[in-house]
Design a protein around this motif. Structure first.
Motif, PDB file in Angstrom:
ATOM      1  N   ALA A  16     -31.273  46.040  22.949  1.00 37.09           N
ATOM      2  CA  ALA A  16     -30.772  46.467  24.081  1.00 37.09           C
ATOM      3  C   ALA A  16     -30.593  44.411  24.915  1.00 37.09           C
ATOM      4  O   ALA A  16     -31.014  43.666  24.859  1.00 37.09           O
ATOM      5  N   VAL A  17     -29.265  43.884  25.387  1.00 38.49           N
ATOM      6  CA  VAL A  17     -28.644  42.899  25.579  1.00 38.49           C
ATOM      7  C   VAL A  17     -28.324  42.590  26.831  1.00 38.49           C
ATOM      8  O   VAL A  17     -27.085  43.512  27.200  1.00 38.49           O
ATOM      9  N   ILE A  18     -28.196  41.646  28.135  1.00 41.48           N
ATOM     10  CA  ILE A  18     -27.472  41.908  29.595  1.00 41.48           C
ATOM     11  C   ILE A  18     -27.341  40.615  29.433  1.00 41.48           C
ATOM     12  O   ILE A  18     -28.081  39.197  29.607  1.00 41.48           O
ATOM     13  N   SER A  19     -25.787  39.838  29.830  1.00 38.88           N
ATOM     14  CA  SER A  19     -25.735  38.450  30.024  1.00 38.88           C
ATOM     15  C   SER A  19     -25.868  38.307  31.312  1.00 38.88           C
ATOM     16  O   SER A  19     -26.209  39.409  32.323  1.00 38.88           O
ATOM     17  N   SER A  20     -25.443  37.289  31.510  1.00 34.17           N
ATOM     18  CA  SER A  20     -26.231  36.775  32.926  1.00 34.17           C
ATOM     19  C   SER A  20     -24.640  37.197  34.493  1.00 34.17           C
ATOM     20  O   SER A  20     -25.401  37.941  35.037  1.00 34.17           O
ATOM     21  N   GLY A  21     -23.071  37.945  33.495  1.00 29.06           N
ATOM     22  CA  GLY A  21     -22.889  38.504  34.571  1.00 29.06           C
ATOM     23  C   GLY A  21     -23.009  40.424  34.399  1.00 29.06           C
ATOM     24  O   GLY A  21     -22.553  41.205  35.175  1.00 29.06           O
ATOM     25  N   GLY A  22     -23.922  40.203  33.578  1.00 33.20           N
ATOM     26  CA  GLY A  22     -24.219  42.082  33.930  1.00 33.20           C
ATOM     27  C   GLY A  22     -23.447  43.064  32.865  1.00 33.20           C
ATOM     28  O   GLY A  22     -23.532  44.044  32.834  1.00 33.20           O
ATOM     29  N   SER A  23     -22.652  42.308  31.775  1.00 28.77           N
ATOM     30  CA  SER A  23     -22.148  42.846  30.912  1.00 28.77           C
ATOM     31  C   SER A  23     -23.242  43.214  29.689  1.00 28.77           C
ATOM     32  O   SER A  23     -24.274  42.430  29.333  1.00 28.77           O
ATOM     33  N   THR A  24     -23.585  44.773  29.045  1.00 27.88           N
ATOM     34  CA  THR A  24     -24.372  45.056  28.065  1.00 27.88           C
ATOM     35  C   THR A  24     -24.210  45.801  26.984  1.00 27.88           C
ATOM     36  O   THR A  24     -22.771  46.099  26.766  1.00 27.88           O
ATOM     37  N   ASN A  25     -25.044  44.949  26.024  1.00 27.47           N
ATOM     38  CA  ASN A  25     -25.353  45.715  24.353  1.00 27.47           C
ATOM     39  C   ASN A  25     -26.083  46.231  24.027  1.00 27.47           C
ATOM     40  O   ASN A  25     -27.267  46.019  24.871  1.00 27.47           O
ATOM     41  N   TYR A  26     -26.224  47.833  23.852  1.00 25.83           N
ATOM     42  CA  TYR A  26     -26.737  48.350  22.774  1.00 25.83           C
ATOM     43  C   TYR A  26     -27.018  48.360  21.238  1.00 25.83           C
ATOM     44  O   TYR A  26     -25.722  49.080  21.161  1.00 25.83           O
ATOM     45  N   ASN A  78     -29.604  32.712  30.528  1.00 28.59           N
ATOM     46  CA  ASN A  78     -28.609  33.180  30.441  1.00 28.59           C
ATOM     47  C   ASN A  78     -28.356  34.430  29.780  1.00 28.59           C
ATOM     48  O   ASN A  78     -28.674  35.664  30.774  1.00 28.59           O
ATOM     49  N   ASN A  79     -28.425  34.477  28.543  1.00 29.59           N
ATOM     50  CA  ASN A  79     -28.608  36.386  28.193  1.00 29.59           C
ATOM     51  C   ASN A  79     -29.994  36.598  28.740  1.00 29.59           C
ATOM     52  O   ASN A  79     -31.281  36.141  28.174  1.00 29.59           O
ATOM     53  N   MET A  80     -30.489  38.371  28.596  1.00 33.03           N
ATOM     54  CA  MET A  80     -31.165  38.487  28.561  1.00 33.03           C
ATOM     55  C   MET A  80     -32.045  39.744  28.062  1.00 33.03           C
ATOM     56  O   MET A  80     -30.961  40.507  28.143  1.00 33.03           O
ATOM     57  N   ALA A  81     -32.393  40.196  27.116  1.00 35.90           N
ATOM     58  CA  ALA A  81     -32.616  40.521  26.407  1.00 35.90           C
ATOM     59  C   ALA A  81     -33.622  41.572  26.119  1.00 35.90           C
ATOM     60  O   ALA A  81     -35.206  40.944  26.550  1.00 35.90           O
ATOM     61  N   TRP A  82     -34.082  43.087  25.314  1.00 30.76           N
ATOM     62  CA  TRP A  82     -34.982  43.623  24.681  1.00 30.76           C
ATOM     63  C   TRP A  82     -34.978  43.873  23.048  1.00 30.76           C
ATOM     64  O   TRP A  82     -33.702  44.456  22.518  1.00 30.76           O
ATOM     65  N   TYR A  83     -36.401  43.529  22.135  1.00 29.36           N
ATOM     66  CA  TYR A  83     -35.906  43.812  21.516  1.00 29.36           C
ATOM     67  C   TYR A  83     -37.725  44.410  20.701  1.00 29.36           C
ATOM     68  O   TYR A  83     -38.035  44.535  21.553  1.00 29.36           O
ATOM     69  N   ARG A  84     -36.965  45.356  19.648  1.00 27.08           N
ATOM     70  CA  ARG A  84     -38.720  45.984  18.916  1.00 27.08           C
ATOM     71  C   ARG A  84     -38.794  45.752  17.658  1.00 27.08           C
ATOM     72  O   ARG A  84     -38.453  45.126  16.979  1.00 27.08           O
ATOM     73  N   GLN A  85     -40.132  45.844  17.554  1.00 23.93           N
ATOM     74  CA  GLN A  85     -40.769  45.887  16.077  1.00 23.93           C
ATOM     75  C   GLN A  85     -41.789  46.414  15.896  1.00 23.93           C
ATOM     76  O   GLN A  85     -42.654  47.082  16.464  1.00 23.93           O
ATOM     77  N   ALA A  86     -41.523  47.540  15.359  1.00 21.61           N
ATOM     78  CA  ALA A  86     -41.749  48.697  14.573  1.00 21.61           C
ATOM     79  C   ALA A  86     -43.219  48.390  12.854  1.00 21.61           C
ATOM     80  O   ALA A  86     -42.247  46.898  12.324  1.00 21.61           O
ATOM     81  N   PRO A  87     -43.987  48.548  12.707  1.00 24.60           N
ATOM     82  CA  PRO A  87     -45.181  48.583  11.940  1.00 24.60           C
ATOM     83  C   PRO A  87     -44.138  48.683  10.596  1.00 24.60           C
ATOM     84  O   PRO A  87     -43.218  49.266   9.865  1.00 24.60           O
ATOM     85  N   GLY A  88     -44.318  47.171   9.810  1.00 27.17           N
ATOM     86  CA  GLY A  88     -43.562  47.141   8.498  1.00 27.17           C
ATOM     87  C   GLY A  88     -42.091  47.160   8.612  1.00 27.17           C
ATOM     88  O   GLY A  88     -41.458  46.961   7.362  1.00 27.17           O
ATOM     89  N   LYS A  89     -40.931  47.322  10.121  1.00 26.57           N
ATOM     90  CA  LYS A  89     -40.439  46.097  10.155  1.00 26.57           C
ATOM     91  C   LYS A  89     -40.051  45.399  10.692  1.00 26.57           C
ATOM     92  O   LYS A  89     -40.935  44.638  11.151  1.00 26.57           O
ATOM     93  N   GLU A  90     -38.085  45.104  10.617  1.00 25.58           N
ATOM     94  CA  GLU A  90     -38.158  43.817  11.442  1.00 25.58           C
ATOM     95  C   GLU A  90     -37.846  44.020  12.524  1.00 25.58           C
ATOM     96  O   GLU A  90     -37.779  45.013  13.097  1.00 25.58           O
ATOM     97  N   ARG A  91     -37.929  42.437  12.907  1.00 24.79           N
ATOM     98  CA  ARG A  91     -37.659  43.031  14.562  1.00 24.79           C
ATOM     99  C   ARG A  91     -35.681  43.227  15.101  1.00 24.79           C
ATOM    100  O   ARG A  91     -35.017  42.221  14.044  1.00 24.79           O
TER     101      ARG A  91
END
Length: 121
Positions: free
Chosen positions: A49-59, A32-45
């Motif tokens: 960016a996220v991309i749906s199975s159909g190619g829709s993206t959100n940043y 289904n969805n695929m995404a990237w998350y990031r976590q800097a030191p001392g911060k939350e994850r």
């Protein structure tokens, strides 16, 4: 057994570029969805960016216009092209996906092990 393996992290100077890749392997019926998350030191994850199975993206607002997420459904891969990198982009970047291992199973979420991105002069 589902595995997510990231690659492409490293150290780059401000203004530089990196491309992250994530390979999803194992017994997979559908992704289904695929995404990237990031976590800097001392911060939350946080979602980058996220991309749906159909190619829709959100940043995330902080990366709009600089980062591009894409996926190759035939190879079960997701990518993150990062341009105009800033020191505040420094973080561990995690691949994330929601997938189904069999038709009759529900969707489950999976995480990669993370790859370090450091932006420094």
């Amino acid at each position: 057994q589902v595995q997510l393996v990231e690659s492409g992290g490293g150290e780059v100077q401000p203004g530089g570029s990196l491309k992250l890749s994530c390979a999803v392997s194992g017994s997979i019926f559908s992704i289904n969805n695929m995404a990237w998350y990031r976590q800097a030191p001392g911060k939350e994850r946080d979602m980058v960016a996220v991309i749906s199975s159909g190619g829709s993206t959100n940043y995330a607002d902080s990366v709009k216009g600089r980062f591009t997420i894409s996926r190759d459904n035939a190879k079960n891969m997701v990518y993150l092209q990062m341009n105009s990198l800033k020191p505040e982009d420094t973080a561990v970047y995690y691949c994330y996906t929601v997938l189904r291992v069999r038709r009759e199973f529900p969707n489950y979420a999976y995480w990669g092990q993370g790859t370090q991105v450091t932006v420094s002069s």
